[in-house]
Each structure stands twice: as C-alpha cells, then as structure tokens.
Design an enzyme around this catalytic site. Structure first.
Site, PDB file in Angstrom:
ATOM      1  CB  SER A 182      -0.883  -0.086   1.281  1.00 35.21           C
ATOM      2  OG  SER A 182      -1.292   1.382   1.478  1.00 35.21           O
TER       3      SER A 182
ATOM      4  CE1 TYR B 285      -3.972  -2.554   5.575  1.00 35.45           C
ATOM      5  CE2 TYR B 285      -3.357   0.072   5.348  1.00 35.45           C
ATOM      6  CZ  TYR B 285      -3.639  -1.359   4.954  1.00 35.45           C
ATOM      7  OH  TYR B 285      -3.586  -1.280   3.766  1.00 35.45           O
TER       8      TYR B 285
ATOM      9  CE  LYS C 142      -1.391  -4.559   3.406  1.00 34.72           C
ATOM     10  NZ  LYS C 142      -1.671  -5.735   2.881  1.00 34.72           N
TER      11      LYS C 142
HETATM   12  N1  UFG Z   1     -12.916  10.819   3.465  1.00 39.27           N
HETATM   13  C1  UFG Z   1     -13.671  11.904   3.932  1.00 39.27           C
HETATM   14  N2  UFG Z   1     -14.886  11.409   4.318  1.00 39.27           N
HETATM   15  C2  UFG Z   1     -15.318   9.945   4.501  1.00 39.27           C
HETATM   16  C3  UFG Z   1     -14.431   9.154   4.304  1.00 39.27           C
HETATM   17  C4  UFG Z   1     -13.126   9.530   3.708  1.00 39.27           C
HETATM   18  O1  UFG Z   1     -13.438  12.956   3.695  1.00 39.27           O
HETATM   19  O2  UFG Z   1     -16.141   9.703   5.072  1.00 39.27           O
HETATM   20  C5  UFG Z   1     -11.615  11.436   2.789  1.00 39.27           C
HETATM   21  C6  UFG Z   1     -10.442  10.884   3.635  1.00 39.27           C
HETATM   22  O3  UFG Z   1      -9.974  12.210   4.560  1.00 39.27           O
HETATM   23  C7  UFG Z   1      -9.145  10.934   2.734  1.00 39.27           C
HETATM   24  C8  UFG Z   1      -9.929  10.491   1.331  1.00 39.27           C
HETATM   25  O4  UFG Z   1     -11.365  10.706   1.810  1.00 39.27           O
HETATM   26  O5  UFG Z   1      -8.998  12.197   2.236  1.00 39.27           O
HETATM   27  C9  UFG Z   1      -9.890   9.077   1.206  1.00 39.27           C
HETATM   28  O6  UFG Z   1     -10.282   8.277   2.418  1.00 39.27           O
HETATM   29  P1  UFG Z   1     -10.164   6.734   2.452  1.00 39.27           P
HETATM   30  O7  UFG Z   1     -10.633   6.300   3.716  1.00 39.27           O
HETATM   31  O8  UFG Z   1     -11.059   6.053   1.261  1.00 39.27           O
HETATM   32  O9  UFG Z   1      -8.868   6.106   2.107  1.00 39.27           O
HETATM   33  P2  UFG Z   1      -7.518   6.506   2.579  1.00 39.27           P
HETATM   34  O10 UFG Z   1      -6.565   7.367   1.787  1.00 39.27           O
HETATM   35  O11 UFG Z   1      -7.391   7.188   3.965  1.00 39.27           O
HETATM   36  O12 UFG Z   1      -6.854   5.106   3.100  1.00 39.27           O
HETATM   37  C10 UFG Z   1      -6.774   4.287   1.853  1.00 39.27           C
HETATM   38  C11 UFG Z   1      -6.779   2.575   2.172  1.00 39.27           C
HETATM   39  C12 UFG Z   1      -5.979   2.246   3.398  1.00 39.27           C
HETATM   40  C13 UFG Z   1      -4.684   2.632   3.169  1.00 39.27           C
HETATM   41  C14 UFG Z   1      -4.607   3.982   2.798  1.00 39.27           C
HETATM   42  C15 UFG Z   1      -3.335   4.712   2.638  1.00 39.27           C
HETATM   43  O13 UFG Z   1      -7.990   2.451   2.635  1.00 39.27           O
HETATM   44  O14 UFG Z   1      -6.191   0.832   3.344  1.00 39.27           O
HETATM   45  O15 UFG Z   1      -5.332   4.482   1.716  1.00 39.27           O
HETATM   46  O16 UFG Z   1      -2.699   3.595   1.774  1.00 39.27           O
HETATM   47  F1  UFG Z   1      -3.619   2.402   4.212  1.00 39.27           F
END
Ligand code: UFG
Length: 343
Positions: free
Chosen positions: A128, A153, A157
C-alpha cells in the site's frame, strides 16, 4: 490446454475478486482461498455469473498451516500466488494492534512456509502507499523513503515488505516476488456483479459517497478543508479496481516468465491526484446525483496529500491505467444500485 493455476488468498475480497476475474479472462485458473472474515459468500456467486464457471474455492484461514498444506496438496500444481488476504482498516488497527500483527504478519509467514514446502516460487504481494507515510515530495516514486507508519495496519505492510525482501535475499531462496503498492482503489466490475462490500458503516470515501447518494447515509462528512491543497481537502490517487486487478495479471506473468529481479516494487495508481471535493463533484457529474455533504474536522492520521509517480510501472511492467475518475465513480454507483436492488 490446461490453465496455469494461481492461488489467490483473499480472493472473495474487494480487490481479490476483481483480480480473479482478470486472471481467468487472461487464461489463468485462479484458486481462491478466503475465510469470509471480511467478505461474503455471495461474491462467489457474482464471480460465477461473470465467468460462467465456478473457480476452485477453499474456505481456509491463511494462518492455518495444516489447512494451507491441504489446499496446496489437493490443487497439486499451483504455479504462483497472490496474497491479498489481510485486515485493512486503519482505525481498527489502532484498536486491535495484536490482531493486525498476528493476522497480517502470520498469514504471510505461513503462506511463505507452505509455498517453500511445495516449491511454489512466484508471489505477488498486496502492499500500500501507506508505506510512504507523509511524503516530503510528490508524486512518490518507489524510491521515495518510507516513513514510520501512522497505524499498526501500515506497519504490517512495511514489515511484510521487509520480510519478503529478506526471504528473497537469502542465498538458498528460490522465491521471486513483486510488491504492488496500491493507491486508492475505487469502482466495480462493469457487470455490477462484484464490487466493494463494506460490512457496517463504510470507513472509505467512495462507499460512503454511494451509500449517501442511495439514501442509506444522511450526508457525507468531508474530513477537513484547511489542508495545503488547492481547495483545502485531501489529495489521493484513485485507481479503478479493474485497472488495479489487471496489474496483478501482468505481475504474475512477469514472475512466471522469469523476468526482472528477485524482488521488485511498483506503485499502482493513475499518476493523478484528486481532492475529496473534486471526487464529490466528479461523482455528481458522472451519475447526475446531488450529494449531501458537510465539512467536518480532519480525521486523525490522514496524510494531507499523496499520489503516485507511475513511470516505473509504465516502463518496466508496460502497465498503465485506462479508466477515468468519472468512469470509476459511475461503476461504483452502478454497483451500489445493484446492491440496493437485491437487499
Ligand atoms: N474521507 C472523507 N470522508 C469520509 C471518508 C473519507 O472525507 O467519510 C476522505 C479522507 O479524509 C481521505 C479520502 O477521503 O482524504 C480517502 O479516504 P479513504 O478512507 O477512502 O482512504 P485513505 O486514503 O484514508 O486510505 C486508503 C486505504 C487504506 C490505506 C491508505 C493509505 O483505505 O487501506 O489508503 O495507503 F492504508
């Protein structure tokens, strides 16, 4: 001609199930292992509807060495493996670090042990972009230094990558491995027979967006709009899961062809960064749905901005993504609608 068998751990999961489709369509025989700890049996039905056949499936926990040996023995001639099976929720890993280390590290060790016993030498590993932490420079290349992980998590990785590098470097080793560092997978198969199936309230952006548009959630909360980005919201590299799945086919083929080094790492993303607000507006454009959203406080642990430099995957794997953000979001919406139709 008999199809080359590839073990797919976590093959009933979100990315795993899409990889199963692409492997089969590329002429391989994917052999699924899953314990349904974060997936549903109905995925197997979706796969059968897409492929027109039921691919081999074993309900097994990858930490169970005896059960894993039984699968390798029964299948007989596995040529390689893709290891998707892992816990993947950042927040949950902070609550349950022991379970995350046990499951994510333990399953890799068990798989490697059993692969060695059965002489299976090709492994594609699901890593990731979380391994980069908060990067100093964007976009990130595979040579961008990794930073201390901000969750157990993320640490699993990094540790799994280290384990694979050590094992591959051992003089007696015969393992060849490709570490794919995924950016943010979104979207669903064009058939809408498989897609992302969050159990409970979605933690990830896109399922929350589609559930809000479907009326299951009242509104999306955007986590912060005061980051140092053009509109203040976080930047991510959103990659269509079918494109991501295809990267696995290319990686498996490369290993079987004996090309490349014993360990190789590739970023798998689009090379484009989009803010959360851009995603929301692209979703509205792609689907004609108006999305109810509010701006909330930042989510602890969120990286302000990250997206991939994909030069290495393009040049060495010959891999590039093809779907646009709008196409990916439209496929997520189609999947959400098909879920609503059955439930
Ligand atoms: N976000 C919101 N509201 C929500 C959910 C997410 O604004 O309800 C935003 C988050 O703050 C972020 C973006 O949308 O800016 C993406 O969020 P995600 O949770 O979909 O994804 P992340 O980038 O946080 O996480 C993903 C994977 C993880 C991994 C991470 C970094 O889900 O498994 O990328 O590699 F660890």
């Amino acid at each position: 001609m008999e199809r080359t068998k590839i073990l797919v751990t976590g093959g009933a999961g979100y990315i795993g199930s899409h990889a199963v489709v692409e492997l089969y369509e590329a002429g391989f025989m994917p052999v699924i292992i899953d314990d349904f700890s974060n997936s549903r049996e109905s995925v197997l039905t979706g796969l059968e509807q897409i492929l027109g056949v039921r691919v081999p499936f074993h309900r097994v926990d990858c930490n169970d060495a005896e059960a894993m040996r039984a699968v390798f023995a029964e299948e007989g001639n596995l040529r390689g493996a893709i290891h998707f099976a892992a816990y993947k929720a950042v927040g949950e890993s902070i609550e349950k670090p022991l379970e995350y280390y046990q499951n994510n590290i333990g399953s890799l060790l068990t798989l490697l042990q059993v692969m060695r016993e059965f002489g299976v030498e090709a492994l594609v590993f699901s890593s990731s972009c979380t391994v980069y932490g908060v990067p100093d420079k964007l976009p990130v290349t595979e040579l961008t230094p990794t930073k201390k992980a901000n969750s157990p998590y993320g640490a699993t990785k990094q540790m799994c990558e280290d384990i694979l590098r050590d094992v591959a470097a051992a003089p007696s080793n015969r393992l060849k491995t490709i570490l794919l560092r995924y950016f943010n997978p979104i979207g669903a198969h064009a058939s809408a027979k498989i897609g992302e199936l969050p159990l409970g309230v979605p933690q990830n952006l896109i399922p929350y967006v589609t559930q809000t548009a479907a009326g299951i959630r009242e509104k999306l909360t955007i986590y912060g709009d005061t980051y140092a980005t053009p509109d203040g919201t976080n930047i991510r590299d959103y990659v269509h899961v079918v494109d991501l799945a295809k990267a696995h086919v290319v990686a498996v083929q490369r290993l079987l062809d004996g090309k490349g080094e014993v360990v190789e790492t590739f970023n798998i993303g689009t090379g484009r960064g989009n803010t959360v607000l851009e995603v929301v507006h692209a979703f509205e454009r792609a689907t004609g749905q108006k999305l109810n959203y509010v701006i909330g406080p930042p989510r602890p642990g969120d990286v302000p901005a990250i997206y991939a430099d994909v030069t290495k995957a393009t040049q060495e794997l010959g891999f590039r993504t093809t779907a646009t953000l709008e196409e990916a979001l439209a496929s997520s919406w189609k999947w959400q609608q098909s879920l609503a139709a059955v439930s």
